[in-house]
Design a protein around this motif. Structure first.
Motif, short mmCIF file in Angstrom:
data_model
loop_
_atom_site.label_atom_id
_atom_site.label_comp_id
_atom_site.label_asym_id
_atom_site.label_seq_id
_atom_site.Cartn_x
_atom_site.Cartn_y
_atom_site.Cartn_z
N ASN A 289 0.80 -1.23 0.00
CA ASN A 289 0.00 0.00 0.00
C ASN A 289 0.84 1.28 0.00
O ASN A 289 0.34 2.35 0.36
N VAL A 290 2.10 1.18 -0.38
CA VAL A 290 2.97 2.35 -0.52
C VAL A 290 3.45 2.40 -1.97
O VAL A 290 3.95 1.40 -2.50
N LEU A 291 3.29 3.55 -2.61
CA LEU A 291 3.70 3.70 -4.00
C LEU A 291 4.67 4.86 -4.15
O LEU A 291 4.45 5.94 -3.58
N PHE A 292 5.73 4.64 -4.91
CA PHE A 292 6.63 5.71 -5.34
C PHE A 292 6.31 5.95 -6.82
O PHE A 292 6.53 5.07 -7.66
N ILE A 293 5.81 7.13 -7.14
CA ILE A 293 5.42 7.46 -8.50
C ILE A 293 6.44 8.43 -9.09
O ILE A 293 6.68 9.51 -8.53
N MET A 294 7.03 8.05 -10.21
CA MET A 294 8.03 8.88 -10.87
C MET A 294 7.55 9.18 -12.28
O MET A 294 7.33 8.25 -13.07
N ALA A 295 7.39 10.45 -12.59
CA ALA A 295 6.83 10.85 -13.88
C ALA A 295 7.75 11.83 -14.59
O ALA A 295 8.49 12.58 -13.94
N GLY A 296 7.67 11.82 -15.92
CA GLY A 296 8.47 12.74 -16.72
C GLY A 296 9.67 12.11 -17.38
O GLY A 296 10.51 12.79 -17.95
N LEU A 297 9.77 10.77 -17.32
CA LEU A 297 10.88 10.08 -17.95
C LEU A 297 10.68 9.99 -19.46
O LEU A 297 9.57 10.16 -19.96
N ASP A 298 11.75 9.66 -20.16
CA ASP A 298 11.68 9.44 -21.60
C ASP A 298 11.64 7.96 -21.92
O ASP A 298 10.99 7.55 -22.88
N GLN A 299 12.32 7.15 -21.11
CA GLN A 299 12.31 5.70 -21.27
C GLN A 299 12.05 5.06 -19.92
O GLN A 299 12.49 5.57 -18.88
N GLY A 300 11.35 3.92 -19.94
CA GLY A 300 11.13 3.16 -18.73
C GLY A 300 11.60 1.74 -18.92
O GLY A 300 11.48 1.17 -20.01
N PHE A 301 12.17 1.14 -17.86
CA PHE A 301 12.69 -0.22 -17.93
C PHE A 301 11.90 -1.13 -16.97
O PHE A 301 11.43 -0.69 -15.93
#
Length: 380
Positions: free
Chosen positions: A304-316
């Motif tokens: 129930n804990v999320l780290f949200i990272m936005a604004g990347l160009d590529q995701g792995f």
């Protein structure tokens, strides 16, 4: 006697404070050390390509390249500032330096026995000798300082001229490391799965979500079947995690921006093509484009804990994978300036080029919380 009066006047002038050296050796040595770090990173790239744990080796190598390039940019910026300081000092004291050189040349041409002669006789000559004994060390010290500064200026010039090749090689090496890392991550099959994804549920969620919060709240509905339980020490490390990317915090939790907008997360300025990594072991909950936020990566470090990272160009990575700490999860966009452009930035006193922004939000349950509760932000 005229030249003796000039010496006295010049000595008084030279007794005035001069510009501080500002640790000149550390300025040049720092840039040289950064250049050596880039050369070492280049050697590590060859070893990383053949390493057994290739992804870990490539990640470490790319970190080395990024750190080396950052250090060299900063070192060259300091070199440019130091050069400017020296040139300003020389220009401001041109008259004094000219007088010093002229006086010392005149003293060299004058027989030593005539330096102390005084028209008032032996007593005046004695007094002149005592005064000269006090002045001569000051002249010698100033001449030594001038020689050192001129040598330093020459060394800094050579350092700047040689930096272009080192920068270009470092930039090419970093790009090669990114490409190899991206390929290695795409081919990765050794990570355990915590769950499998329901593609229909994910498609429906993507099409119906209008906000990041709504999407995050609906992620639980996209799980098809649980495979393994989550084993984590994330709660024990709250407040001590490193940020997922190297950069500077532009705005903090709920801090108003220029348009008056408040967002429940951090906005981090970072360099083009910077590597984004997992701050801790976590499960990948989502990777891909979302809304108008570019590529978004969502990690679950604890239930129930999320780290949200936005604004990347590529995701792995693949949804459901359990990834170790410091695993690359994506790259920022933008284009890295070439060596000449970086040198120009450094000469202008700007080595940062933090043109990309990563948005970082932390959610516990259905609510966004201050990332400072999880990450060691310090004074950033």
């Amino acid at each position: 006697m005229k030249h003796f009066a000039k010496i006295v006047a010049l000595a008084v002038t030279l007794a005035l404070p001069v510009a501080a050296q500002d640790a000149p050796q550390s300025t040049a040595d720092g840039a040289r050390a950064a250049a050596s770090a880039l050369e070492a990173a280049s050697a590590r790239l060859a070893n990383a390509s053949s390493a057994e744990d290739r992804i870990a080796a490539l990640t470490e190598t790319l970190h080395a390249y990024e750190n080396g390039l950052n250090a060299l940019r900063d070192g060259l910026r300091r070199v440019a500032i130091r050069k400017s300081t020296l040139m300003t000092t020389f220009n401001a004291r041109a008259g004094e330096i000219g007088s010093l050189l002229a006086t010392m040349q005149m003293m060299e041409r004058t027989p030593p026995q005539l330096h102390m002669l005084h028209p008032s006789g032996p007593v005046g000559t004695l007094r002149a000798g005592i005064l000269m004994a006090d002045i001569a060390p000051a002249l010698d010290a100033e001449a030594a300082t001038l020689r050192a500064q001129l040598q330093e200026l020459q060394d800094l010039e050579v350092l700047q001229n040689s930096a272009a090749t080192t920068l270009e090689q470092g930039l090419q090496g970093a790009q090669s490391a990114r490409e190899e890392l991206s390929q290695a991550l795409s081919n990765r099959t050794d990570l355990p799965l915590r769950f499998t994804e329901d593609p229909v549920a994910m498609s429906l969620l993507l099409s119906s979500s209008e906000t990041l919060g709504a999407f995050a709240s609906g992620l639980a509905q996209t799980i098809d079947s649980e495979i393994a339980e989550m084993d984590t020490d994330a709660w024990n490390r709250m407040g001590r995690l490193a940020l997922p990317v190297t950069g500077e915090i532009l705005r903090r939790f709920n801090e108003e921006d220029a348009a008056g907008t408040r967002r429940p997360g951090l906005v981090i300025a970072t360099r083009p093509q910077a590597m984004v990594t997992s701050p801790i072991a976590a499960t990948i909950r989502f990777v891909g484009p979302l809304l108008d936020m570019g590529v978004v990566v969502i990690l679950e470090p604890a239930p129930n804990v999320l780290f949200i990272m936005a604004g990347l160009d590529q995701g792995f990575g693949t949804v459901g994978q359990i990834i170790p700490e410091d695993t690359p999860v994506g790259l920022m966009g933008g284009s890295t300036p070439d060596g000449d452009a970086l040198l120009m930035q450094a000469n202008q006193g700007n080595a940062q080029n933090l043109s990309e922004t990563l948005y970082l939000e932390v959610r516990e349950g259905q609510s966004a919380v201050d990332p400072a509760a999880w990450f060691a932000l310090g004074q950033q």
